[in-house]
Design an enzyme around this catalytic site. Structure first.
Site, PDB file in Angstrom:
ATOM      1  N   GLU A 435       1.056  -1.269  -0.318  1.00  0.00           N
ATOM      2  CA  GLU A 435      -0.110  -0.006  -0.279  1.00  0.00           C
ATOM      3  C   GLU A 435       1.052   1.331  -0.363  1.00  0.00           C
ATOM      4  O   GLU A 435       0.472   2.428   0.299  1.00  0.00           O
ATOM      5  CB  GLU A 435      -0.871   0.459   0.926  1.00  0.00           C
ATOM      6  CG  GLU A 435      -2.030  -1.186   1.371  1.00  0.00           C
ATOM      7  CD  GLU A 435      -2.562  -1.147  -0.057  1.00  0.00           C
ATOM      8  OE1 GLU A 435      -2.960  -0.527  -0.762  1.00  0.00           O
ATOM      9  OE2 GLU A 435      -3.484  -2.560  -0.268  1.00  0.00           O
ATOM     10  N   GLY A 436       1.806   0.622  -0.531  1.00  0.00           N
ATOM     11  CA  GLY A 436       2.993   2.782  -0.111  1.00  0.00           C
ATOM     12  C   GLY A 436       4.265   2.177   1.149  1.00  0.00           C
ATOM     13  O   GLY A 436       3.347   2.501   1.687  1.00  0.00           O
TER      14      GLY A 436
END
Length: 579
Positions: A435-436
């Site tokens: 998610e980053g």
């Protein structure tokens, strides 16, 4: 075996005493008939039973068995099926979903507490309902009414599940260079072709259909990230009755063999002219997908906290039972529980104080999202936006720290599989990456959240905290006020730097803010204690934990302030070869 008991008392303390959200819910027309304190407690207790009885006792078996691919089909650990059925039948898969489409309509603050419990019980399992919930958020905000009516009820009910498909082998965080294409078809649909990797829950037989949200480029797409569109691509195409029928041209190429979360099917998915449907406007897909990604980033915080909570519970139990060495003031002829050793107490207190502050922080961020939604409050939305990368990065970094320290309490047993501690370390490690990555979260925080508005939202928040703590002082006030003023000065100094230096400093800045805001969480905990509601033991435990955090943990911010004020030019001056 690693055990787990849901921390319901502390969850309820945060919801109803620290933030008094039961009072807020009763003031909102959309919520007052749906939720009050007793209903919330009942929901939490039932979710806890599923986590404690159907998931946590079997998480090690799920890790050992993992998701398995054979003949193009992925099967999951056996108990996942019955646990998921219980989750679906209880409405948990649509807990915060829109009631218009069959969701329960519960506030985010409540669902985030359920997320924490699921992550404590089994992070890998939590990803199946978690990704579905994120897909629902994206569809609710960006799909047309017909699409929402067709897909959301099945997703909320748990009959179908969802994924998000972004990453490609050559394009991780740089989505602008993706190669997946979407060719318009005569019937208004699109033919999606390409390959995506690292797709969580990309293929399995837990649900009757899987709804993939896929980023791809149209033939006329402009270059870069501004040319990305979002498409809904079902595993099974729907017939006239809206039921799964013909298999779409989506296949699983392989499943990843990972460090942890082995029960989660992390897939390579191949789209070979698969039928897809445009969601939102052409070339605006990245903005649509970020609706889902921001939701998932909050879930990452729950993963960090959930793993840390379970690690703490087991380390504490072990420290009480394990007899090793002699401690001062006790019988010199008998081995004592290692809980008596100062270093063990240090490790446990570090974990405990970060966990409890993290739970207060998570509740706060979720409540801001609720206020942004139900009150249409821009200030709450801006603050939730500011705090989202901290929720993702700071909470997952501290979650790994907690699991490693809890493993250390076990000594050699912590390194042995049967005790379950090494699994928690392996499982939670991914939360800092997907998610980053946390480095990207820090860049987002420093550049897009702080520098972009010259620190406006953050400085306003710190000023309000300063006013509150000054006018309603308690035992946390003096140290917190000093740290808050230093942080304000630090932020002002950062804003005077150029973008490259701000990027270099981003992780340190995010951590500094995180440590100070956790100090504010302990201020809020102390302010919520009431001798008429809480026992003397509860009050003493909270006061002691706050004392430790403010004096022995929050000072890490002082070192970060010093680092941020120091010359970091060497990192930019070394040539590539000199590295």
């Amino acid at each position: 075996m690693s055990l787990y008991q849901a921390p319901l008392n502390d969850i309820q303390f945060n919801l109803f005493d620290v933030w008094q959200l039961d009072q807020y819910w009763q003031q909102q027309p959309q919520l007052q008939d749906l939720i009050e304190a007793d209903t919330a407690k009942a929901i939490l207790e039932e979710a806890a039973k599923i986590c404690e009885q159907q998931l946590a006792p079997f998480s090690q078996a799920a890790d050992q068995r993992g998701a398995q691919l054979a003949d193009g089909k992925v099967t999951l650990p056996e108990h996942y099926y019955s646990a998921y059925q219980s989750l679906s039948e209880g409405g948990w898969t649509g807990l915060s979903g829109d009631p218009e489409y069959g969701g329960m309509g519960m506030p985010k603050a409540l669902s985030m507490m359920v997320d924490e419990m699921l992550c404590s019980a089994d992070i890998a399992f939590s990803l199946y309902p978690g990704l579905t919930a994120g897909a629902c958020v994206a569809l609710l905000q960006h799909a047309d009414d017909a699409t929402k009516a067709l897909y959301l009820p099945k997703l909320y009910s748990g009959e179908w599940s969802g994924t998000m498909c972004l990453t490609e082998a050559h394009a991780g965080s740089d989505l602008g260079i993706m190669r997946t294409t979407a060719k318009p078809a005569a019937d208004g649909s699109y033919q999606i072709s390409g390959s995506k990797i690292f797709i969580t829950a990309g293929e399995h037989d837990l649900t009757r259909n899987i709804i993939h949200l896929v980023l791809a480029k149209l033939p006329d797409a402009p270059a870069g990230s501004k040319g990305i569109s979002l498409f809904l691509v079902p595993k099974f195409l729907l017939n006239a009755n809206g039921e799964p029928a013909e298999r779409n041209n989506v296949s699983v190429g392989s499943i990843e063999h990972k460090m942890g979360i082995n029960g989660s099917a992390t897939c390579v998915l191949n789209f070979d002219g698969a039928t897809g449907y445009l969601i939102g406007e052409p070339h605006r897909g990245l903005a649509c997908m970020f609706t889902m990604m921001n939701y998932e980033r909050l879930s990452m915080g729950s993963q960090g906290l959930g793993a840390a909570e379970r690690a703490y519970q087991n380390a504490l139990a072990y420290a009480k039972d394990r007899l090793q060495g002699r401690t001062v003031g006790r019988d010199p002829n008998k081995a004592d529980p290692i809980l008596g050793h100062p270093d063990v107490r240090r490790m446990l207190l570090n974990i405990k104080t970060l966990n409890e502050a993290g739970r207060t922080f998570a509740t706060w961020v979720a409540s801001l999202l609720d206020k942004a939604k139900y009150d249409n409050c821009k200030l709450s939305a801006d603050r939730a936006n500011l705090l989202t990368p901290i929720t993702k990065a700071f909470m997952t970094d501290r979650g790994l720290d907690a699991c490693v320290n809890a493993q250390q309490v076990f000594g050699g047993h912590g390194y042995i599989k049967e005790w379950g501690m090494e699994q928690l370390v392996r499982d939670v490690r991914i939360a800092q990456i997907y998610e980053g990555t946390n480095g990207i979260q820090a860049l987002d925080f420093a550049l897009r959240k702080v520098a972009a508005d010259q620190g406006g939202v953050l400085q306003q928040l710190l000023t309000e905290i300063h006013t509150e703590v000054s006018t309603k002082p308690n035992a946390a006030s003096e140290l917190l006020l000093t740290a808050a003023v230093q942080l304000q000065d630090c932020v002002a100094a950062q804003l005077a730097k150029d973008t490259t230096q701000q990027a270099l400093d981003a992780c340190d800045l995010l951590d500094a803010v995180g440590y100070v805001l956790y100090g504010y969480m302990w201020y809020k905990n102390l302010a919520a204690l009431d001798s008429e509601k809480h026992s003397a033991d509860v009050i003493a435990a909270k006061q002691g934990a706050a004392h430790w955090y403010l004096r022995r943990v929050m000072p890490k911010a002082q070192a970060l302030f010093a680092q941020l004020g120091a010359d970091g030019s060497a990192a930019l001056q070394l040539t590539d070869e000199q590295f």
